[in-house]
Design an enzyme around this catalytic site. Structure first.
Site: not given
Length: 198
Positions: A18, A45, A138
């Site tokens: 991310s 992401h 995540d």
């Protein structure tokens, strides 16, 4: 170990990142070499409001071909498939890729957890997943799923990560088999994939 007891070879690598992830992915993917004998699936992401150039950026640095994943295509050995912005990426046991716009998971889509969970279900002990830099949690549940099915989980050392949240969450979940500086991860992935093919 006799020939019929030899371990089943790894069949897939999945990577999640991310915040700070573009630089981390460049560093990792560039070191995987030109001939990795398994597919690589990537969740990064991204802001869905902007057209993504991530595949182009990574393709300039990686020796393996890089492409945005397409719904209904098959994951191909030696190809890096990247989840497009705002779509979850899943894989089944045949290597068929599915893109989904179902609800956000941990406020993100694509979700590392969903990718990793699909990899765990489809490949079990033949899966390797890597959790790189990022904020939030995540990837931790998905890494747990992979670990529980005998797969291998590699986590970037939080002290080495630009953003330690995602790696630390995977470690806290008890899912990490290896905790490594970013620069060492590609060699371990290659070593694992190639060792089981000897």
């Amino acid at each position: 170990m006799t020939a019929d007891q030899s371990p089943v070879p790894y069949a897939i690598v999945a990577v999640a990142s991310s915040a700070g992830g573009i630089q981390a992915l460049i560093a990792l993917l560039a070191e995987l070499g030109p001939d990795l004998p398994v597919p690589v699936l990537v969740v990064q992401h991204l802001d869905p409001r902007h057209r993504t150039v991530i595949a182009d950026v990574l393709a300039r640095r990686a020796e393996l071909p890089v492409k945005l994943a397409q719904d209904g295509e098959y994951a191909r050995n030696g190809v890096i498939h990247i989840a497009p912005p705002d779509r979850h990426l899943l894989v089944n046991s045949d290597g068929l890729l599915t893109l989904s716009d179902t609800e956000l998971v941990h406020f993100v889509r694509p979700s590392a957890d969903l990718l990793f969970e699909s990899v765990a279900g489809a490949y079990g002990s033949r899966a390797i997943v890597c959790v790189l830099t990022g904020t939030g949690v995540d990837g931790a549940m998905g890494a747990e799923a992979v670990s529980s099915r005998g797969g291998t989980v590699i986590v970037q050392d939080p002290a080495d990560a630009q953003y330690p949240g995602m790696p630390q969450a995977a470690i806290d979940a008890g899912a990490a088999d290896f905790v490594l500086p970013l620069e060492e991860i590609a060699a371990v992935v290659r070593g694992l994939v190639e060792a089981k093919r000897q």
